[in-house]
Design an enzyme around this catalytic site. Structure first.
Site, PDB file in Angstrom:
ATOM      1  N   GLY A   1     -10.743   1.483  -1.117  1.00 42.96           N
ATOM      2  CA  GLY A   1      -9.323   1.636  -1.398  1.00 42.96           C
ATOM      3  C   GLY A   1      -8.506   0.785  -0.455  1.00 42.96           C
ATOM      4  N   GLU A   2      -7.277   1.208  -0.187  1.00 40.36           N
ATOM      5  CA  GLU A   2      -6.343   0.514   0.716  1.00 40.36           C
ATOM      6  C   GLU A   2      -5.823  -0.803   0.141  1.00 40.36           C
ATOM      7  OE1 GLU A   2      -8.171  -0.306   4.498  1.00 40.36           O
ATOM      8  OE2 GLU A   2      -8.770   1.775   4.841  1.00 40.36           O
ATOM      9  N   GLY A   3      -6.316  -1.241  -1.016  1.00 40.08           N
ATOM     10  CA  GLY A   3      -6.029  -2.586  -1.492  1.00 40.08           C
ATOM     11  C   GLY A   3      -7.047  -3.597  -1.016  1.00 40.08           C
TER      12      GLY A   3
ATOM     13  N   VAL B   1       0.863  -1.182   0.000  1.00 39.49           N
ATOM     14  CA  VAL B   1       0.000   0.000   0.000  1.00 39.49           C
ATOM     15  C   VAL B   1       0.900   1.232   0.000  1.00 39.49           C
ATOM     16  CG1 VAL B   1      -1.731   1.330   1.268  1.00 39.49           C
ATOM     17  CG2 VAL B   1      -1.888  -1.170   1.185  1.00 39.49           C
TER      18      VAL B   1
ATOM     19  N   GLU C   1      -3.601   1.725  -2.228  1.00 36.76           N
ATOM     20  CA  GLU C   1      -3.144   3.102  -2.047  1.00 36.76           C
ATOM     21  C   GLU C   1      -3.925   3.792  -0.939  1.00 36.76           C
ATOM     22  OE1 GLU C   1      -5.791   5.202  -2.638  1.00 36.76           O
ATOM     23  OE2 GLU C   1      -6.840   3.416  -3.336  1.00 36.76           O
TER      24      GLU C   1
END
Length: 335
Positions: free
Chosen positions: A302-304, A70, A162
């Site tokens: 998000g965050e993966g 990330v 991300e």
């Protein structure tokens, strides 16, 4: 390893990067057709197993090590009021990732991925792309280099994510610049923008597109992107050089990698998209990239997170591929 000295060098890499092993794909398909099921009965699980076989170069692909990366960055475009949250939240969420308290931590743990969080100069946001390029070429290359260096070349698969306040605006700007259409067609609420906030995002992107028109794919990354987007591009290239398949996350991660696709579509041949985000621009972007997401779970975190969840599906695909008996082994008559 790959060496990139200028952004303009990147498009030529497609001719030097490894391709999938067609013999391994063919052998994996033959195995799928010999397993105790009708051919094609497992649908995309079969496709995923064959995809993995091609990049691992074996008809029996496995995931012993899964890496999750990330990348976090801050953005000058936030000066235009495009996000309801202050930029301090980026660093606060990075601390949450490092403490194990975010969704990505739980999803990596349950799906067997080792998580690494990389904060990219959070105290020094990129420039506001309405007034000039977000990054110099040197800054973009530095972030790409950091992304490439973070890849564990022993990993069997890479999950990408991300974090960055304002980066849904960046993603929409990149997508519009690379694939056309109006800013309004790509913009969504991101972390929760109201109609006035969405209007500010559209106005900022329209200004950025006018200022930075007519650029090549990687020059567009520097002009409109952020450090985390550049780092994602670096990881995708490094993973390809090491023949590591990649699972991209949602809209922001996919838009970053789309810069490579726009330079040469072959550069994303080793990439899957983990899920279809509810951010409006993502489905439009998936169509532009000819990508079918692994999952569609109405996620937009998000965050993966979507990519880590998709990792579990890929593990399931390989468990069936490697663990099921063939007709001959099971003593089951074939039609």
């Amino acid at each position: 390893m790959i060496t990139i000295e200028t952004l303009s060098d990147i498009a030529a890499l497609a001719d030097r990067l490894p391709a999938a092993d067609q013999a391994a794909r063919d052998a994996a398909l033959a195995r799928q057709n010999s397993l105790t099921k009708p051919p094609g009965a497992l649908g995309r699980l079969e496709e995923l197993a064959i995809f993995m076989a091609g990049w691992q170069g074996t008809d029996r692909p496995r995931i012993a090590q899964a890496q999750a990366l990330v990348f976090a960055g801050n953005h000058g475009i936030c000066a235009q009021g495009v996000n309801p949250f202050p930029q301090e939240v980026t660093a606060q969420m990075v601390a949450n990732f490092q403490a194990g308290g975010a969704a990505i931590n739980q999803l990596c743990q349950i799906n067997g991925a080792e998580l690494q969080v990389n904060a990219l100069d959070l105290d020094n946001p990129t420039q506001d792309f309405t007034t000039g390029p977000a990054m110099t070429d040197a800054e973009a290359l530095d972030a790409m280099t950091q992304g490439a260096a973070a890849v564990n070349v022993q990993a069997d698969i890479l999950v990408l994510g991300e974090m960055g306040i304002g980066n849904s605006t960046v993603a929409a700007a990149l997508a519009a610049a690379l694939f056309g259409g109006s800013a309004a067609e790509w913009v969504g609420p991101g972390t929760g923008s109201d109609p006035a906030g969405i209007a500010r995002k559209i106005a900022a992107i329209e200004t950025g597109l006018r200022r930075h028109s007519g650029l090549g794919a990687m020059a567009t990354l520097a002009a409109l992107g952020g450090r985390e987007q550049a780092a994602i591009c670096g990881t995708v290239l490094a993973a390809r050089a090491a023949r590591i398949p990649v699972i991209l996350d949602g809209f922001i991660c996919t838009a970053a990698a789309a810069c490579l696709y726009a330079a040469d579509p072959r550069m994303l041949a080793h990439c899957l998209v983990g899920h279809a985000s509810t951010e409006p621009g993502h489905r439009r972007l998936l169509a532009a990239l000819a990508q079918k997401p692994v999952l569609d779970f109405d996620m937009r975190l998000g965050e993966g997170s979507g990519a880590a969840l998709a990792l579990g599906i890929i593990r399931s695909a390989l468990a069936c591929h490697n663990g099921m008996a063939t007709f001959g082994e099971a003593g089951v008559s074939e039609a």
